[in-house]
Design a protein around this motif. Structure first.
Motif, PDB file in Angstrom:
ATOM      1  N   LEU A   1       0.916  -1.260  -0.014  1.00 29.72           N
ATOM      2  CA  LEU A   1       0.077   0.218  -0.027  1.00 29.72           C
ATOM      3  C   LEU A   1       0.683   1.217  -0.032  1.00 29.72           C
ATOM      4  O   LEU A   1       0.499   2.222  -0.765  1.00 29.72           O
ATOM      5  CB  LEU A   1      -1.038   0.070   1.216  1.00 29.72           C
ATOM      6  CG  LEU A   1      -2.073   1.017   1.322  1.00 29.72           C
ATOM      7  CD1 LEU A   1      -2.931   0.666   0.049  1.00 29.72           C
ATOM      8  CD2 LEU A   1      -2.796   1.007   2.419  1.00 29.72           C
ATOM      9  N   ILE A   2       2.061   1.226   0.599  1.00 33.79           N
ATOM     10  CA  ILE A   2       2.989   2.387   0.828  1.00 33.79           C
ATOM     11  C   ILE A   2       3.341   2.672  -0.657  1.00 33.79           C
ATOM     12  O   ILE A   2       3.484   3.748  -1.129  1.00 33.79           O
ATOM     13  CB  ILE A   2       3.934   2.120   1.717  1.00 33.79           C
ATOM     14  CG1 ILE A   2       3.619   2.236   3.056  1.00 33.79           C
ATOM     15  CG2 ILE A   2       5.208   3.301   1.602  1.00 33.79           C
ATOM     16  CD1 ILE A   2       4.506   1.474   4.003  1.00 33.79           C
ATOM     17  N   GLU A   3       3.697   1.376  -1.429  1.00 26.45           N
ATOM     18  CA  GLU A   3       3.835   1.657  -2.768  1.00 26.45           C
ATOM     19  C   GLU A   3       3.043   2.239  -3.604  1.00 26.45           C
ATOM     20  O   GLU A   3       3.447   3.030  -4.418  1.00 26.45           O
ATOM     21  CB  GLU A   3       4.711   0.232  -3.143  1.00 26.45           C
ATOM     22  CG  GLU A   3       5.915  -0.395  -2.552  1.00 26.45           C
ATOM     23  CD  GLU A   3       7.207   0.355  -2.668  1.00 26.45           C
ATOM     24  OE1 GLU A   3       7.282   1.093  -3.610  1.00 26.45           O
ATOM     25  OE2 GLU A   3       7.991   0.129  -1.935  1.00 26.45           O
ATOM     26  N   LEU A   4       2.036   1.850  -3.371  1.00 23.43           N
ATOM     27  CA  LEU A   4       0.746   2.247  -4.321  1.00 23.43           C
ATOM     28  C   LEU A   4       0.649   3.811  -4.026  1.00 23.43           C
ATOM     29  O   LEU A   4       0.281   4.464  -4.975  1.00 23.43           O
ATOM     30  CB  LEU A   4      -0.448   1.315  -4.038  1.00 23.43           C
ATOM     31  CG  LEU A   4      -0.691  -0.027  -4.176  1.00 23.43           C
ATOM     32  CD1 LEU A   4      -1.893  -0.624  -3.949  1.00 23.43           C
ATOM     33  CD2 LEU A   4       0.014  -0.434  -5.605  1.00 23.43           C
ATOM     34  N   GLY A   5       0.660   4.100  -2.720  1.00 18.87           N
ATOM     35  CA  GLY A   5       0.913   5.719  -2.650  1.00 18.87           C
ATOM     36  C   GLY A   5       1.779   6.473  -3.469  1.00 18.87           C
ATOM     37  O   GLY A   5       1.501   7.457  -4.150  1.00 18.87           O
TER      38      GLY A   5
END
Length: 442
Positions: free
Chosen positions: A251-255
């Motif tokens: 999710l951090i990467e998707l942000g």
């Protein structure tokens, strides 16, 4: 604010940033009863996406995101074990009949482009795909033989055909895989596209091509105004795995990928879990909005228990209602066939209705303007015991009518459950000064 009928912009986001009102924005503003200036602000900052490929001519545009009604998606498509395109088109008809705003073609067998073109010609709903599913059949290569350039070819082919949004699993890079390996999951990777990319990365020793060549992906999507739906390859497949390091790491990467897409004026939707206990849902919605900068959030369920095969449209609707009320914008339907087989037409109907119920319940909870109006009209119809009006207002009026007519009452102003003891009838008679006589009526 400029109203421009000649397209001097590439994407809805670029137009919004330039202060240009597009025909698609006008349609969405009218559907949502939202001021066009407010809608344009939300599109410009990425909080609303309007997936609308320039080649999807039959589309009736929809907005997904902040302040808008919760939208639902219907999955369909053929597999190697079930190749009946006629049945899949019947599912399309069902989805359009019940007002699903999106349809995803998840076909993963053979040459799927003929069906997809027919779907795009017919569908007023936005169309999504997962190019990773189609790669092997389209390219006629085994997984390990596919090159990063091959994957880009499939993305471009779907964009040229008119697909409005694509699930791209760009977040499962080497950093995310490390977090996944440390998490010690019960069910590992349950995303089909995510598992294929993980396998490709491990077999070739290369970085995820959709991450490594992300700018190339964005250029293709920008050319046709395709919205990127950032896939959650590491979503939890059981409640034991929810909110773990793998899910949050991705999710951090998707942000980060969300911001990179917005810099290219490519609209973004972020995909989310999965399976998740009730008490974790609200926190996960808040976390996604924070980490992904309030981008529209698209969730599969979440399914709130793992022990209801055959009833997962219900476990999904429970989780979906809570998720949408807590900030999710887009619900992917789940059918009773989930985890068991390819859904048939009846499964699709049950899945759509369950998802529509969840979306509508959430819209009431989060105060979407006018969302409750139809419920108020239903209350009036029930008070008047006006069956035809009730059936017209119901999400699935055909099923409601079938139930009523399968055991008809003697008095049409009641139903066969209460008969002359109908509370509506009794109260109305007393308020009108009439006498209620039950025994004599038996």
């Amino acid at each position: 604010m400029k109203n421009c009928r000649t397209r001097n912009y590439k994407t809805q986001m670029e137009a919004a940033k330039k202060g240009i009102v597009t025909p698609e924005m006008e349609t969405v503003a009218d559907k949502e009863n939202m001021d066009i200036s407010r809608l344009m602000e939300l599109v410009a900052c990425g909080q609303v996406a309007i997936p609308a490929n320039i080649n999807h001519k039959s589309l009736s545009p929809e907005g997904v995101g902040t302040g808008l009604k919760t939208k639902i998606n219907v999955n369909l498509g053929v597999s190697g074990d079930c190749r009946d395109y006629t049945m899949e088109m019947q599912k399309v008809d069902m989805a359009l009949k019940f007002g699903a705003e999106a349809i995803m073609d998840l076909s993963n067998y053979g040459k799927t482009n003929t069906f997809r073109r027919q779907l795009l010609e017919k569908s007023t709903a936005m169309i999504g795909t997962v190019p990773m599913y189609d790669a092997i059949g389209y390219l006629e290569k085994d997984l390990m033989e596919i090159t990063p350039q091959d994957f880009m070819r499939v993305v471009r082919a779907h964009a040229e055909e008119g697909v409005d949004f694509m699930t791209i699993h760009a977040g499962i890079n080497r950093r995310a895989v490390e977090a996944f390996r440390r998490s010690g999951r019960k069910m590992n990777i349950v995303s089909r596209g995510g598992s294929l990319l993980f396998a490709w990365m491990e077999m070739t020793g290369n970085e995820n091509p959709f991450f490594e060549f992300y700018d190339d992906v964005l250029e293709i999507l920008r050319e046709y105004d395709v919205t990127i739906s950032l896939g959650d390859a590491l979503r939890p497949g059981c409640i034991s795995d929810s909110t773990d390091a793998g899910q949050i790491g991705e999710l951090i990467e998707l942000g980060h990928l969300t911001k990179r897409a917005w810099e290219k004026d490519v609209q973004v939707i972020v995909e989310g879990p999965g399976h998740m206990a009730l008490n974790e849902i609200a926190a996960n919605m808040a976390l996604q909005k924070r980490l992904c900068h309030n981008a529209p959030f698209y969730v599969l369920g979440p399914l709130v228990t793992d022990i209801a095969p055959g009833y997962d449209h219900i476990t999904s609707a429970i989780g979906g209602a809570i998720a949408a009320a807590s900030g999710a914008d887009f619900l992917c339907y789940v059918t009773p066939a989930e985890h068991l087989r390819l859904p048939d037409i009846n499964d699709v109907r049950e899945g759509i209705v369950a998802s529509k119920i969840a979306a509508h319940a959430a819209d009431i909870a989060k105060g979407i303007p006018n969302a409750r109006d139809i419920d108020d009209r239903m209350a009036e119809a029930r008070n008047d015991v006006d069956w035809d009006r009730m059936f017209d207002l119901a999400i699935d009026g055909e099923k409601a009518r079938d139930y009523f007519e399968s055991m008809p009452p003697e008095d049409k102003h009641t139903c066969s459950m209460c008969g002359k003891m109908c509370a509506m009838r009794t109260t109305k008679m007393i308020l009108e000064g009439k006498k209620v006589e039950l025994y004599a009526a038996q």
